[in-house]
Scaffold this motif. Sequence first.
Motif, PDB file in Angstrom:
ATOM      1  N   ALA A  51       8.066  17.407 -51.303  1.00  0.00           N
ATOM      2  CA  ALA A  51       8.474  15.874 -50.031  1.00  0.00           C
ATOM      3  C   ALA A  51       8.343  14.995 -50.189  1.00  0.00           C
ATOM      4  CB  ALA A  51       7.645  17.246 -49.069  1.00  0.00           C
ATOM      5  N   ASP A  52       8.460  13.808 -49.381  1.00  0.00           N
ATOM      6  CA  ASP A  52       8.146  12.237 -49.443  1.00  0.00           C
ATOM      7  C   ASP A  52       7.026  12.563 -49.191  1.00  0.00           C
ATOM      8  OD1 ASP A  52      11.017  10.720 -50.324  1.00  0.00           O
ATOM      9  OD2 ASP A  52      11.342  13.263 -49.616  1.00  0.00           O
ATOM     10  N   LEU A  53       6.802  12.764 -48.135  1.00  0.00           N
ATOM     11  CA  LEU A  53       5.486  13.101 -47.402  1.00  0.00           C
ATOM     12  C   LEU A  53       4.654  14.074 -46.648  1.00  0.00           C
ATOM     13  CD1 LEU A  53       3.341  10.830 -46.707  1.00  0.00           C
ATOM     14  CD2 LEU A  53       3.747  10.656 -44.811  1.00  0.00           C
ATOM     15  N   VAL A  54       3.956  15.132 -47.199  1.00  0.00           N
ATOM     16  CA  VAL A  54       2.741  15.860 -46.459  1.00  0.00           C
ATOM     17  C   VAL A  54       1.631  15.446 -45.685  1.00  0.00           C
ATOM     18  CG1 VAL A  54       1.296  18.029 -47.092  1.00  0.00           C
ATOM     19  CG2 VAL A  54       3.336  16.979 -48.753  1.00  0.00           C
ATOM     20  N   THR A  55       1.472  15.359 -45.285  1.00  0.00           N
ATOM     21  CA  THR A  55       0.676  14.875 -43.820  1.00  0.00           C
ATOM     22  C   THR A  55      -0.706  16.308 -43.435  1.00  0.00           C
ATOM     23  OG1 THR A  55       1.853  15.008 -41.354  1.00  0.00           O
ATOM     24  CG2 THR A  55       2.410  13.313 -43.019  1.00  0.00           C
ATOM     25  N   PRO A  56      -1.524  15.447 -43.207  1.00  0.00           N
ATOM     26  CA  PRO A  56      -2.300  16.878 -42.872  1.00  0.00           C
ATOM     27  C   PRO A  56      -2.872  16.966 -41.080  1.00  0.00           C
ATOM     28  CG  PRO A  56      -3.380  14.741 -43.594  1.00  0.00           C
ATOM     29  CD  PRO A  56      -2.865  13.957 -43.373  1.00  0.00           C
ATOM     30  N   ASP A  57      -2.106  18.637 -40.925  1.00  0.00           N
ATOM     31  CA  ASP A  57      -1.972  18.243 -39.415  1.00  0.00           C
ATOM     32  C   ASP A  57      -3.153  19.379 -38.865  1.00  0.00           C
ATOM     33  OD1 ASP A  57       0.317  19.388 -37.024  1.00  0.00           O
ATOM     34  OD2 ASP A  57      -1.126  20.758 -38.027  1.00  0.00           O
ATOM     35  N   GLY A  58      -3.655  20.193 -39.783  1.00  0.00           N
ATOM     36  CA  GLY A  58      -4.815  20.950 -39.565  1.00  0.00           C
ATOM     37  C   GLY A  58      -5.965  19.822 -39.595  1.00  0.00           C
ATOM     38  N   LYS A  59      -7.005  20.378 -38.844  1.00  0.00           N
ATOM     39  CA  LYS A  59      -8.223  19.559 -38.873  1.00  0.00           C
ATOM     40  C   LYS A  59      -9.192  19.895 -40.423  1.00  0.00           C
ATOM     41  CE  LYS A  59     -11.386  16.760 -36.966  1.00  0.00           C
ATOM     42  NZ  LYS A  59     -10.501  15.465 -36.274  1.00  0.00           N
ATOM     43  N   PRO A  60      -8.806  21.546 -41.092  1.00  0.00           N
ATOM     44  CA  PRO A  60      -9.208  22.114 -41.909  1.00  0.00           C
ATOM     45  C   PRO A  60      -8.981  21.326 -43.522  1.00  0.00           C
ATOM     46  CG  PRO A  60      -8.887  23.590 -40.805  1.00  0.00           C
ATOM     47  CD  PRO A  60      -8.256  22.193 -39.961  1.00  0.00           C
ATOM     48  N   LEU A  61      -7.388  20.679 -43.231  1.00  0.00           N
ATOM     49  CA  LEU A  61      -6.935  19.614 -44.381  1.00  0.00           C
ATOM     50  C   LEU A  61      -7.906  18.711 -44.327  1.00  0.00           C
ATOM     51  CD1 LEU A  61      -5.222  22.590 -44.371  1.00  0.00           C
ATOM     52  CD2 LEU A  61      -3.388  20.813 -45.021  1.00  0.00           C
ATOM     53  N   VAL A  62      -8.241  18.059 -43.155  1.00  0.00           N
ATOM     54  CA  VAL A  62      -8.941  16.879 -43.296  1.00  0.00           C
ATOM     55  C   VAL A  62      -9.497  17.218 -44.009  1.00  0.00           C
ATOM     56  CG1 VAL A  62      -9.508  15.281 -41.358  1.00  0.00           C
ATOM     57  CG2 VAL A  62      -7.589  15.936 -41.245  1.00  0.00           C
ATOM     58  N   TRP A  63     -11.120  17.889 -43.152  1.00  0.00           N
ATOM     59  CA  TRP A  63     -12.118  17.928 -44.340  1.00  0.00           C
ATOM     60  C   TRP A  63     -12.210  18.562 -45.616  1.00  0.00           C
ATOM     61  CZ3 TRP A  63     -13.386  22.160 -39.636  1.00  0.00           C
ATOM     62  CH2 TRP A  63     -13.966  21.600 -38.501  1.00  0.00           C
ATOM     63  N   ALA A  64     -11.504  19.105 -45.837  1.00  0.00           N
ATOM     64  CA  ALA A  64     -11.047  19.177 -47.070  1.00  0.00           C
ATOM     65  C   ALA A  64     -10.952  17.808 -47.925  1.00  0.00           C
ATOM     66  CB  ALA A  64      -9.823  20.315 -47.957  1.00  0.00           C
ATOM     67  N   LEU A  65      -9.671  16.416 -47.977  1.00  0.00           N
ATOM     68  CA  LEU A  65      -9.270  15.266 -48.467  1.00  0.00           C
ATOM     69  C   LEU A  65     -10.632  14.811 -48.693  1.00  0.00           C
ATOM     70  CD1 LEU A  65      -6.615  14.877 -46.407  1.00  0.00           C
ATOM     71  CD2 LEU A  65      -6.621  15.389 -48.755  1.00  0.00           C
ATOM     72  N   LYS A  66     -11.684  15.109 -47.294  1.00  0.00           N
ATOM     73  CA  LYS A  66     -12.744  14.262 -47.061  1.00  0.00           C
ATOM     74  C   LYS A  66     -14.235  14.417 -48.081  1.00  0.00           C
ATOM     75  CE  LYS A  66     -12.852  12.451 -42.627  1.00  0.00           C
ATOM     76  NZ  LYS A  66     -13.424  12.068 -41.656  1.00  0.00           N
ATOM     77  N   GLY A  67     -14.008  15.930 -48.029  1.00  0.00           N
ATOM     78  CA  GLY A  67     -14.902  16.144 -49.164  1.00  0.00           C
ATOM     79  C   GLY A  67     -14.721  16.863 -50.629  1.00  0.00           C
ATOM     80  N   LEU A  68     -12.935  16.259 -50.826  1.00  0.00           N
ATOM     81  CA  LEU A  68     -12.411  15.415 -52.441  1.00  0.00           C
ATOM     82  C   LEU A  68     -12.754  14.441 -52.419  1.00  0.00           C
ATOM     83  CD1 LEU A  68      -9.729  18.635 -52.083  1.00  0.00           C
ATOM     84  CD2 LEU A  68     -11.631  18.817 -53.774  1.00  0.00           C
ATOM     85  N   GLY A  69     -13.133  13.535 -51.117  1.00  0.00           N
ATOM     86  CA  GLY A  69     -13.352  12.477 -51.952  1.00  0.00           C
ATOM     87  C   GLY A  69     -12.737  11.155 -51.130  1.00  0.00           C
ATOM     88  N   ALA A  70     -11.710  11.800 -50.215  1.00  0.00           N
ATOM     89  CA  ALA A  70     -11.008  11.136 -49.565  1.00  0.00           C
ATOM     90  C   ALA A  70     -11.619  10.690 -47.998  1.00  0.00           C
ATOM     91  CB  ALA A  70      -9.618  11.220 -49.270  1.00  0.00           C
ATOM     92  N   GLU A  71     -12.495  10.030 -48.308  1.00  0.00           N
ATOM     93  CA  GLU A  71     -13.701   9.348 -47.025  1.00  0.00           C
ATOM     94  C   GLU A  71     -12.623   8.730 -45.852  1.00  0.00           C
ATOM     95  OE1 GLU A  71     -16.254   7.407 -48.448  1.00  0.00           O
ATOM     96  OE2 GLU A  71     -17.180   7.901 -49.760  1.00  0.00           O
ATOM     97  N   ASN A  72     -11.731   8.234 -46.269  1.00  0.00           N
ATOM     98  CA  ASN A  72     -10.623   7.811 -44.273  1.00  0.00           C
ATOM     99  C   ASN A  72      -9.912   8.549 -44.080  1.00  0.00           C
ATOM    100  OD1 ASN A  72     -12.817   5.274 -44.414  1.00  0.00           O
ATOM    101  ND2 ASN A  72     -11.363   4.509 -46.262  1.00  0.00           N
ATOM    102  N   ALA A  73      -9.600   9.947 -44.944  1.00  0.00           N
ATOM    103  CA  ALA A  73      -8.453  10.922 -44.132  1.00  0.00           C
ATOM    104  C   ALA A  73      -8.490  11.279 -42.606  1.00  0.00           C
ATOM    105  CB  ALA A  73      -8.814  11.794 -44.928  1.00  0.00           C
ATOM    106  N   SER A  74      -7.517  11.109 -42.245  1.00  0.00           N
ATOM    107  CA  SER A  74      -7.678  11.250 -40.695  1.00  0.00           C
ATOM    108  C   SER A  74      -6.360  12.556 -40.036  1.00  0.00           C
ATOM    109  CB  SER A  74      -7.335  10.134 -40.088  1.00  0.00           C
ATOM    110  OG  SER A  74      -5.643   9.470 -40.012  1.00  0.00           O
ATOM    111  N   GLN A  75      -6.822  12.788 -39.545  1.00  0.00           N
ATOM    112  CA  GLN A  75      -5.443  13.467 -39.112  1.00  0.00           C
ATOM    113  C   GLN A  75      -3.800  13.159 -38.777  1.00  0.00           C
ATOM    114  OE1 GLN A  75      -7.106  16.674 -35.930  1.00  0.00           O
ATOM    115  NE2 GLN A  75      -5.301  18.383 -36.407  1.00  0.00           N
ATOM    116  N   VAL A  76      -2.899  14.105 -39.085  1.00  0.00           N
ATOM    117  CA  VAL A  76      -1.667  13.609 -37.950  1.00  0.00           C
ATOM    118  C   VAL A  76      -1.087  14.888 -37.580  1.00  0.00           C
ATOM    119  CG1 VAL A  76       0.168  12.094 -38.949  1.00  0.00           C
ATOM    120  CG2 VAL A  76      -1.511  11.455 -39.910  1.00  0.00           C
ATOM    121  N   ARG A  77      -1.193  15.051 -36.387  1.00  0.00           N
ATOM    122  CA  ARG A  77      -0.556  16.588 -36.068  1.00  0.00           C
ATOM    123  C   ARG A  77       0.813  16.508 -35.964  1.00  0.00           C
ATOM    124  NH1 ARG A  77      -1.533  17.225 -31.240  1.00  0.00           N
ATOM    125  NH2 ARG A  77      -1.804  19.961 -31.098  1.00  0.00           N
TER     126      ARG A  77
END
Length: 275
Positions: A51-77
């Motif tokens: 895909a050209d873009l994959v957004t974190p719709d689910g909150k658990p994916l936002v937590w995953a991104l933050k845990g992996l170093g993306a501190e400013n990750a936000s949910q995009v429902r």
Amino acid sequence: MRVDATSYEETSEYVARWATEGRSAYVCVANVHMTMETRDSEEFRKVVNGADLVTPDGKPLVWALKGLGAENASQVRGADLVTHVIERAAREGIPVGLYGGTPESLEDFTRVIGQRFPNARVACQIAPPFRPLTFEEDRAVVRRVQESGARILLVGIGCPRQERWMSEHRGKFGAVMLGVGAAFDFHTGRVRQAPRWMQKAGLEWAFRLMMDPRRLWKRYAKHNPRFLGLLMLQLLAYRRGEMRGYREGRGGGDGFGGMERLGGIPTGKADEVSR
């Protein structure tokens, strides 16, 4: 599975820019269900990662991104992204098409759009049958999208069907496709959305389960525990330095700040959620 640490504003900007350019592209809106489907199917993993873009719709994916170093990750429902994209399209005069649902639900959604965004233009409404299309039917759909002039196409036929459909139709018409799931029904009130506090707490799945237990219990029982266990293993490996995590973009050739190319795919601030 690749997940882009993006935002509503950034995603809307990408979609509007690509639509104005007449680019054929697609955006996946990812949650735990999609993540585990990509783990279970190499074919589907290629669809999502392509895909050209994959957004974190689910909150658990936002937590995953933050845990992996993306501190400013936000949910995009997906449901909220629809509002942001239509608002931007109305402001910039970009025609929007609808694909999915029923004729009645699309009429209702079009009416909601007109009430909220009077300048929005819905170029086409296509309610496909609840079965695979024949070759001739698919050609007719492609022709309708082309002739309508739609530059953004909201695709609401459910995961993983809509992601496969978008991948198969990239290049067949000059529109940016967004896989939006049940967004049409959410916005028309046909399906209730979880309260905001449940969305913020990562409990939207529990609300949906309460609303439709017979259809969803097997999905959540199969996917949620596996996702949690595998994510814990990934976070442990990342903290030990055994796995690459989030990588900040360095700027690329597509005209968007913070973009770089990973494996030939233009992404924003990108992370590949490994398994």
